[in-house]
Design a protein around this motif. Structure first.
Motif, PDB file in Angstrom:
ATOM      1  N   SER A 223      35.989  31.395  11.929  1.00 39.91           N
ATOM      2  CA  SER A 223      35.262  30.201  12.076  1.00 39.91           C
ATOM      3  C   SER A 223      35.935  29.340  11.386  1.00 39.91           C
ATOM      4  O   SER A 223      36.284  29.573   9.864  1.00 39.91           O
ATOM      5  CB  SER A 223      33.917  30.454  11.299  1.00 39.91           C
ATOM      6  N   CYS A 224      36.230  28.131  11.928  1.00 40.62           N
ATOM      7  CA  CYS A 224      37.113  26.814  11.271  1.00 40.62           C
ATOM      8  C   CYS A 224      36.809  25.686  12.091  1.00 40.62           C
ATOM      9  O   CYS A 224      36.859  25.778  13.342  1.00 40.62           O
ATOM     10  CB  CYS A 224      38.289  27.339  11.075  1.00 40.62           C
ATOM     11  N   ALA A 225      36.480  24.703  11.443  1.00 41.69           N
ATOM     12  CA  ALA A 225      36.563  23.251  12.037  1.00 41.69           C
ATOM     13  C   ALA A 225      37.728  22.694  11.674  1.00 41.69           C
ATOM     14  O   ALA A 225      38.275  22.484  10.664  1.00 41.69           O
ATOM     15  CB  ALA A 225      35.210  22.596  11.525  1.00 41.69           C
TER      16      ALA A 225
ATOM     17  N   ARG B  84      34.189  29.452  16.358  1.00 38.39           N
ATOM     18  CA  ARG B  84      33.146  30.147  15.756  1.00 38.39           C
ATOM     19  C   ARG B  84      33.362  31.737  16.007  1.00 38.39           C
ATOM     20  O   ARG B  84      33.391  31.967  17.261  1.00 38.39           O
ATOM     21  CB  ARG B  84      31.930  29.883  16.454  1.00 38.39           C
ATOM     22  N   ASP B  85      33.378  32.447  15.026  1.00 40.30           N
ATOM     23  CA  ASP B  85      33.780  33.825  14.921  1.00 40.30           C
ATOM     24  C   ASP B  85      34.685  34.185  15.922  1.00 40.30           C
ATOM     25  O   ASP B  85      34.630  35.218  16.697  1.00 40.30           O
ATOM     26  CB  ASP B  85      32.032  34.659  15.256  1.00 40.30           C
ATOM     27  N   LEU B  86      35.554  33.356  16.226  1.00 38.92           N
ATOM     28  CA  LEU B  86      36.667  33.799  17.218  1.00 38.92           C
ATOM     29  C   LEU B  86      37.459  35.276  16.922  1.00 38.92           C
ATOM     30  O   LEU B  86      37.834  35.567  15.863  1.00 38.92           O
ATOM     31  CB  LEU B  86      37.653  32.634  17.366  1.00 38.92           C
TER      32      LEU B  86
ATOM     33  N   THR C  28      37.991  37.955  22.823  1.00 38.99           N
ATOM     34  CA  THR C  28      37.017  39.102  22.949  1.00 38.99           C
ATOM     35  C   THR C  28      35.535  38.549  22.620  1.00 38.99           C
ATOM     36  O   THR C  28      34.522  39.164  23.359  1.00 38.99           O
ATOM     37  CB  THR C  28      37.551  40.395  21.956  1.00 38.99           C
ATOM     38  N   SER C  29      35.334  37.962  21.476  1.00 41.81           N
ATOM     39  CA  SER C  29      34.085  37.626  21.205  1.00 41.81           C
ATOM     40  C   SER C  29      34.353  36.073  20.378  1.00 41.81           C
ATOM     41  O   SER C  29      35.416  35.929  20.036  1.00 41.81           O
ATOM     42  CB  SER C  29      33.149  38.635  20.453  1.00 41.81           C
ATOM     43  N   GLY C  30      33.206  35.528  20.245  1.00 44.63           N
ATOM     44  CA  GLY C  30      33.272  34.183  19.479  1.00 44.63           C
ATOM     45  C   GLY C  30      33.512  32.924  20.577  1.00 44.63           C
ATOM     46  O   GLY C  30      33.900  33.226  21.674  1.00 44.63           O
TER      47      GLY C  30
END
Lengths: 272, 364
Positions: free
Chosen positions: A25-27, A9-11, A58-60
């Motif tokens: 963002s991917c599943a 998610r928002d990686l 860094t985030s996600g």
């Protein structure tokens, strides 16, 4: 929709001013094979490193079966079932092929014991003889056989051909018995007759139906024959996601993949 | 017979005929030293070799098997020596003091190794080496400064339990007419413990844990990627090596009946251990036996040998000056350079790989 096996998610990861992976963002679901494609430098391997924990985001966040695993080390993620075969061969050079795989089966036996490993397990790990653990050894031999390396069990990795190293790389991941299999260009640099060994293995894995397979691959014919879905990364961003035929045909992919749009060049690159 | 050897040596046999013979001679002489030699120097040398085999083996656990460069190893050696020494000095010459001192030293050693490991094994090798150097220097200075407690630079002489005292006559060997004194008992305590510790270490390096340590040395990144917590394994390896060094220190104190900074904590000893491991062969515990024996023999007898050589070459220009006993460090240096030149993988490593090549020759 069932819970995805792996989800990002928002990686995002930033190296100084450069955003290598940008809010992806991917599943990915169990029983599917997703090919991740994109030009060199698109961030495919970095994306893999974020999922398997070699790099901190860094985030996600990264989720495994809905659980947030972003804070876990690479080792902990491997024990939870995220397997990774590296693009640049990354083995134990002075150990034999069998020893390499045996270390992976040893790790697997340990993580399977889980909390039951405990103090007694640690003591056994310290005081038993590694060469007497026949269960771990024979399982390692099985995985060596799966990539046609059984006869080379005593050869140290430094003495292997490039293709054999690539196969061993895959065997190490298989020996961890993960749920998530991340192949990073598994056939790169392999000779023509070696490629089918790895492709057959991936096909068998896919046929099992419960494995979540992520594949970074440049060879478009391979992608087409194996993938259920293609995800395209470009400059660290997810630019396309869908069924193979549809994604390959989309203009954004043709532009992202080649930097130019002419259809003929795309066709030539894909088939040539 | 081979089954017993296989079990004792944990399946890690010397794998070279020359090496087996060398080890056989060393172990045989060490086992019979009190019966073979009369003089105090010979038996002191033998005991020192036993202690340093354990110390070098424990350092090889770090350097050769785990790939950790630490300069704090003499600190753990000193902890063991000071633990037992000060306990015997302060609480009287009983076995209880020995046990209590050893137990305290082990706890302190484990705690220090754990702290150093957890704090600094995450950093790069060079920083780790620097940190251990700083901690070890601080420890040595502390031992020198706390003179009320440790005896300062002079150290402490103490009495050992009665069984180990030289004046104790245990019995007389009837046929050989040799008195078995407390000194002999002390020697066998040192040699027996050294053998036990060495074989335990051999088991550890041939255990599943030991294989993971070697995997980490080979490729830390991949070891982590297949699910091994590198920091945990390294810290545990660090702790094991530390405890083994504590034991070596305790044995040394019992043997010397003295503890001081020069015999256990000096940086010179740290360098000696490093050289023993490198000369013997890193990553092969047998290297510790060969390295420690050669090194201590050279240290103890080179001067004597040179004295004799200088005398016999008198009259020839330059040579007697070169061979003067005061130049022994120069020749020790020459010996090291030669040994590293001719045995780049250490003596054991080179012998083993030579044995492997010879085995393969007839087949090809």
């Amino acid at each position: 929709m069932p819970t995805p096996a792996i989800e990002t998610r928002d990686l995002t990861i930033r190296f100084g001013g450069h955003v290598a992976v940008d809010a992806v963002s991917c599943a990915f679901h169990a029983g599917t094979l997703t090919a991740i494609v994109g030009p060199n430098g698109a961030g495919k391997t970095t994306y893999f490193n974020l999922i398997s924990g070699q790099l901190p985001a860094t985030s996600g966040t990264v989720h495994l079966d809905a659980a947030d695993i972003s804070h876990l080390s690479a080792a902990a993620r491997a024990r939870r079932g995220i397997g990774r075969a590296f693009q640049i061969t990354n083995l134990f050079p002075n150990l034999s092929t069998l020893e390499n795989v045996r270390l992976a089966t040893q790790s697997r036996a340990r993580s399977r014991a889980g909390a039951a490993h405990g103090l007694a397990g640690t003591l056994r790990e310290l005081t038993s003889r590694w060469d007497r653990d026949t269960a771990v050894r024979s399982r390692a031999l099985d995985y060596l056989a799966e990539v046609n390396l059984a006869e080379k069990r005593d050869v140290p990795v430094v003495a292997l051909s490039h293709g054999d190293k690539r196969k061993l790389e895959v065997a190490l991941m298989m020996a961890l018995e993960p749920h998530v299999f991340m192949f990073d260009e598994p056939t790169a640099g392999m000779s023509v007759d070696e490629v089918p060994v790895v492709l057959d293995l991936i096909k068998r894995l896919k046929a099992r139906g419960d494995a979540t397979i992520l594949l970074v691959e440049h060879k478009m014919d391979v992608v087409r024959s194996l993938a259920d879905r293609i995800v395209v990364l470009h400059n660290g961003r997810l630019v396309a996601d869908g069924a193979p035929a549809e994604v390959i045909a989309s203009p954004i992919v043709q532009e992202a993949y080649l930097g130019i749009a002419p259809t003929k060049a795309v066709e030539a690159a894909l088939h040539g | 017979m081979s089954g017993i050897a296989d079990t004792l040596l944990s399946g890690d046999l010397p794998r070279s005929r020359i090496l087996t013979a060398l080890l056989g001679v060393i172990v045989g002489v060490l086992a019979l030293a009190p019966l073979l030699f009369d003089g105090a120097q010979a038996i002191n040398t033998a005991a020192k070799i036993c202690v340093f085999i354990v110390l070098a083996a424990s350092y090889d656990l770090l350097l050769g098997y785990t790939g950790i460069v630490s300069f704090a190893h003499t600190m753990f050696f000193g902890l063991g020596a000071y633990g037992v020494g000060l306990a015997l000095y302060g609480w009287g010459a009983t076995w209880t003091s020995v046990a209590a001192g050893l137990a305290l030293a082990i706890v302190a050693g484990l705690a220090l190794a754990l702290v150093i490991g957890l704090v600094s094994l995450r950093v790069k090798a060079i920083f780790y080496a620097m940190i251990t150097l700083a901690v070890a220097s601080a420890f040595a200075i502390l031992a020198g400064q706390l003179s009320d407690f440790t005896g300062g630079e002079d150290g402490r002489s103490f009495r050992v339990p009665e069984l180990l005292r030289p004046a104790t006559l245990l019995f007389r060997l009837p046929l050989l007419n040799i008195d078995i004194t407390g000194r002999t008992a002390a020697y066998y305590l040192v040699a027996g413990s050294a053998a036990g510790l060495f074989l335990s270490a051999l088991r550890v390096v041939n255990s599943p844990f030991g294989r993971v340590l070697q995997a980490i040395r080979e490729n830390e990144f991949r070891a982590e990627a297949i699910g091994f917590d590198v920091v945990t394994y390294r810290t545990l390896g660090n702790c094991l090596a530390a405890v083994m060094a504590v034991f070596a220190g305790a044995l040394y104190a019992l043997w010397l009946r003295y503890v001081g900074p020069d015999t256990t904590l000096s940086f010179g000893i740290m360098l000696d251990i490093l050289l023993m491991v490198v000369i013997g062969g890193m990553g092969t515990l047998y290297g510790a036996i060969i390295g420690a024996t050669l090194f201590i023999l050279a240290q103890s007898y080179l001067q004597k040998l040179m004295g004799a050589a200088a005398k016999s070459t008198q009259g020839i220009p330059v040579l007697p000056d070169l061979l003067h006993p005061d130049r022994w460090l120069l020749w020790l240096g020459v010996l090291f350079v030669l040994s590293v030149y001719f045995f780049p993988a250490g003596i054991v490593g080179t012998l083993r790989s030579r044995a492997v090549t010879q085995e393969q020759l007839p087949k090809t």
